[in-house]
Scaffold this motif. Structure first.
Motif, short mmCIF file in Angstrom:
data_model
loop_
_atom_site.label_atom_id
_atom_site.label_comp_id
_atom_site.label_asym_id
_atom_site.label_seq_id
_atom_site.Cartn_x
_atom_site.Cartn_y
_atom_site.Cartn_z
N ASP A 225 0.82 -1.22 0.00
CA ASP A 225 0.00 0.00 0.00
C ASP A 225 0.85 1.27 0.00
O ASP A 225 0.37 2.33 -0.41
CB ASP A 225 -0.94 0.02 1.21
N PHE A 226 2.09 1.19 0.45
CA PHE A 226 2.92 2.39 0.53
C PHE A 226 3.34 2.92 -0.84
O PHE A 226 3.30 4.13 -1.07
CB PHE A 226 4.12 2.14 1.45
N PRO A 227 3.76 2.05 -1.77
CA PRO A 227 4.01 2.59 -3.12
C PRO A 227 2.76 3.21 -3.76
O PRO A 227 2.88 4.22 -4.48
CB PRO A 227 4.48 1.35 -3.91
N ARG A 228 1.60 2.66 -3.51
CA ARG A 228 0.36 3.24 -4.04
C ARG A 228 0.12 4.62 -3.43
O ARG A 228 -0.29 5.55 -4.13
CB ARG A 228 -0.82 2.31 -3.74
N ARG A 229 0.40 4.74 -2.14
CA ARG A 229 0.30 6.05 -1.50
C ARG A 229 1.28 7.04 -2.14
O ARG A 229 0.93 8.20 -2.40
CB ARG A 229 0.61 5.92 -0.01
N ASN A 230 2.50 6.57 -2.40
CA ASN A 230 3.52 7.46 -2.97
C ASN A 230 3.12 7.94 -4.36
O ASN A 230 3.43 9.08 -4.75
CB ASN A 230 4.86 6.73 -3.04
N ARG A 231 2.43 7.10 -5.13
CA ARG A 231 1.98 7.52 -6.46
C ARG A 231 0.92 8.62 -6.34
O ARG A 231 0.90 9.56 -7.15
CB ARG A 231 1.43 6.32 -7.22
N ILE A 232 0.05 8.50 -5.36
CA ILE A 232 -0.96 9.55 -5.16
C ILE A 232 -0.29 10.86 -4.77
O ILE A 232 -0.66 11.93 -5.25
CB ILE A 232 -1.99 9.12 -4.09
N ILE A 233 0.71 10.79 -3.89
CA ILE A 233 1.44 11.99 -3.50
C ILE A 233 1.99 12.68 -4.75
O ILE A 233 1.83 13.89 -4.94
CB ILE A 233 2.59 11.64 -2.53
N ALA A 234 2.65 11.90 -5.60
CA ALA A 234 3.23 12.48 -6.82
C ALA A 234 2.16 13.03 -7.75
O ALA A 234 2.37 14.05 -8.42
CB ALA A 234 4.07 11.42 -7.55
N GLY A 235 1.01 12.38 -7.78
CA GLY A 235 -0.06 12.82 -8.67
C GLY A 235 -0.75 14.10 -8.23
O GLY A 235 -1.32 14.81 -9.05
N LEU A 236 -0.70 14.39 -6.94
CA LEU A 236 -1.39 15.57 -6.40
C LEU A 236 -0.62 16.86 -6.56
O LEU A 236 -1.17 17.94 -6.34
CB LEU A 236 -1.69 15.36 -4.91
N VAL A 237 0.67 16.78 -6.92
CA VAL A 237 1.53 17.95 -6.83
C VAL A 237 2.16 18.30 -8.17
O VAL A 237 2.15 17.51 -9.12
CB VAL A 237 2.65 17.72 -5.78
N HIS A 238 2.73 19.50 -8.22
CA HIS A 238 3.49 19.93 -9.39
C HIS A 238 4.97 19.59 -9.27
O HIS A 238 5.67 19.53 -10.28
CB HIS A 238 3.33 21.44 -9.59
N GLY A 239 5.44 19.39 -8.07
CA GLY A 239 6.84 19.06 -7.86
C GLY A 239 7.04 18.34 -6.55
O GLY A 239 6.24 18.48 -5.62
N VAL A 240 8.10 17.55 -6.48
CA VAL A 240 8.43 16.79 -5.28
C VAL A 240 9.83 17.16 -4.82
O VAL A 240 10.78 17.10 -5.62
CB VAL A 240 8.36 15.27 -5.54
N VAL A 241 9.96 17.55 -3.56
CA VAL A 241 11.27 17.88 -2.97
C VAL A 241 11.71 16.71 -2.10
O VAL A 241 11.00 16.32 -1.17
CB VAL A 241 11.19 19.16 -2.11
N ILE A 242 12.87 16.15 -2.43
CA ILE A 242 13.43 15.05 -1.64
C ILE A 242 14.49 15.64 -0.71
O ILE A 242 15.46 16.25 -1.17
CB ILE A 242 14.07 13.98 -2.55
N VAL A 243 14.30 15.46 0.58
CA VAL A 243 15.21 16.06 1.56
C VAL A 243 16.33 15.11 1.93
O VAL A 243 17.51 15.44 1.80
CB VAL A 243 14.45 16.52 2.82
N GLU A 244 16.02 13.94 2.39
CA GLU A 244 17.03 12.93 2.70
C GLU A 244 16.48 11.57 2.25
O GLU A 244 15.30 11.28 2.42
CB GLU A 244 17.34 12.87 4.19
N ALA A 245 17.35 10.75 1.68
CA ALA A 245 16.93 9.42 1.23
C ALA A 245 18.15 8.53 1.12
O ALA A 245 19.13 8.88 0.48
CB ALA A 245 16.21 9.50 -0.11
N ALA A 246 18.08 7.38 1.76
CA ALA A 246 19.16 6.41 1.64
C ALA A 246 19.11 5.76 0.25
O ALA A 246 18.19 6.00 -0.54
CB ALA A 246 19.04 5.34 2.73
N ALA A 247 20.09 4.93 -0.02
CA ALA A 247 20.22 4.35 -1.36
C ALA A 247 19.00 3.54 -1.76
O ALA A 247 18.62 3.49 -2.93
CB ALA A 247 21.48 3.48 -1.43
#
Length: 395
Positions: A225-247
């Motif tokens: 369910d988390f990747p599906r949530r992430n797709r909705i996040i991306a779909g709702l916005v004009h841009g995504v800011v990534i602050v910190e992310a491991a490999a």
């Protein structure tokens, strides 16, 4: 990021609807989405072909027989759909379908958007230009500082802040933007609190911001369910800011979806020796836009959205004003010294950060942080830079 692929026309958005559904048609829509083998594309195709969910439901048995599957398709019983809607109503949530006018316009334009969302709170936020801020759950104190700065300054520029209500960066983004407008996309049901310590924050967003999920009430989030949530996040916005992310951070899934959907991907660079910066630094190498202040994001999105020529005068290093009035509150007691040492250590990284920022990140007093830093200093595990800056020593 890699070049954006040409998106296949698996899904052709219909003209945006102008009329709300009747209760009967809304129930039929829910039954259709919960019926066997009816995914986003099939849902919209059935609606477009038959002119509504009620007629589409009536056609499902015949369509199933013609498919040669050898058994009848399972159609969601009316009673099951009614119970789900009653549970949503008890939770204060409202269903909204792609064929309704209050479905988020930007999300409706992507290939195969979720046929239905449950929303709770101020749904007007869903159609205001938005930017997502996402990042590591195990974030550093410096990452939290940057998140607060970006969230406050982007909110000042008129953007709604969207995130996934996870620990770490997501929480900092939501808390900072609560008064100006924030949307939290959930992986589970709208009444399912996850993580448990975000119960109060989730309640406040449901009252002052907006909660969004495609999952039914009462559903505990599963890994898928988390990747599906992430797709909705991306779909709702004009841009995504990534602050910190491991490999191998799940945050990179959001970045990939954003790229695939034609959204702008912004990445804040980090120290090369910090594992929490491996993902963000790699995104920059792959073509994501390097940003060090919110004005960088605004300048990229301004021509896309047709914003005016205003230049936002931001001063890095200043903490955004707290959304809550200053009140004399008794700080909670500090945890045992062994636990303090662990949480302080987890907040440190190669990038220098202030003692005050560590205290805020860890939720403990400055005095407790100073004691822990003293122990770490004696153990040769940190290095101090100036009077108040401290960083984890490189091995």
């Amino acid at each position: 990021m890699v070049p954006r692929p040409e998106q296949q026309q698996l899904f052709r958005p219909a003209p945006l609807p102008t009329a709300e559904l009747s209760d009967e048609e809304r129930l039929a829509c829910l039954r259709l989405t919960r019926s066997e083998n009816v995914g986003p594309v099939t849902f919209r195709d059935l609606i477009n072909h038959y002119g509504g969910a009620t007629k589409a439901l009536e056609a499902l048995p015949a369509l199933s027989r013609r498919s040669g599957s050898g058994r009848p398709i399972r159609i969601c019983p009316k009673a099951d759909a009614e119970r789900e809607l009653e549970a949503a109503q008890r939770a204060g949530a409202t269903p909204v379908f792609t064929i309704e006018p209050n479905y988020p316009v930007l999300l409706a334009r992507i290939d195969a958007p979720p046929p239905m969302l449950y929303v709770k709170g101020n749904t007007e936020l869903l159609n205001i230009p938005a930017v997502a801020i996402v990042g590591s759950r195990q974030c550093s104190a410096a990452g939290v500082q940057l998140t607060k700065l970006f969230a406050a300054q982007l909110a000042e520029a008129g953007f709604i802040i969207v995130s996934g209500l996870a620990r770490g960066i997501d929480r900092a983004a939501h808390e900072t933007a609560l008064k100006t407008g924030t949307v939290a996309v959930l992986a589970g049901g709208i009444d399912w609190i996850y993580p448990p310590e975000h119960a109060e924050l989730q309640t406040r967003i449901g009252a002052e911001g907006c909660l969004v999920t495609e999952r039914p009430p009462g559903l505990q989030p599963r890994d898928k369910d988390f990747p599906r949530r992430n797709r909705i996040i991306a779909g709702l916005v004009h841009g995504v800011v990534i602050v910190e992310a491991a490999a191998r951070s799940g945050t990179l899934v959001t970045a990939r979806y954003a790229n695939d959907l034609g959204r702008e991907v912004f990445s804040i660079p980090g120290h090369p020796l910090d594992p929490r910066a491996e993902g963000t630094n790699r995104l920059i190498k792959q073509g994501a836009t390097l940003v060090t202040e919110a004005a960088d994001v605004v300048e990229v999105l301004r021509p896309i959205l047709g914003l005016d020529e205003r230049r936002y005068d931001y001063t890095l290093g200043q903490e955004p004003a707290s959304a809550e009035p200053d009140e004399a509150k008794s700080p909670p007691p500090d945890p045992p010294a062994e636990d303090v040492l662990k949480v302080v250590l987890s907040a440190l990284g190669p990038a220098p950060v202030t003692v005050d920022a560590i205290a805020r990140q860890c939720g403990i007093t400055v005095q407790a942080v100073q004691v822990a830093l003293l122990e770490l200093d004696l153990g040769g595990r940190i290095e101090r830079q100036g009077y108040s800056l401290v960083a984890l020593k490189s091995v």
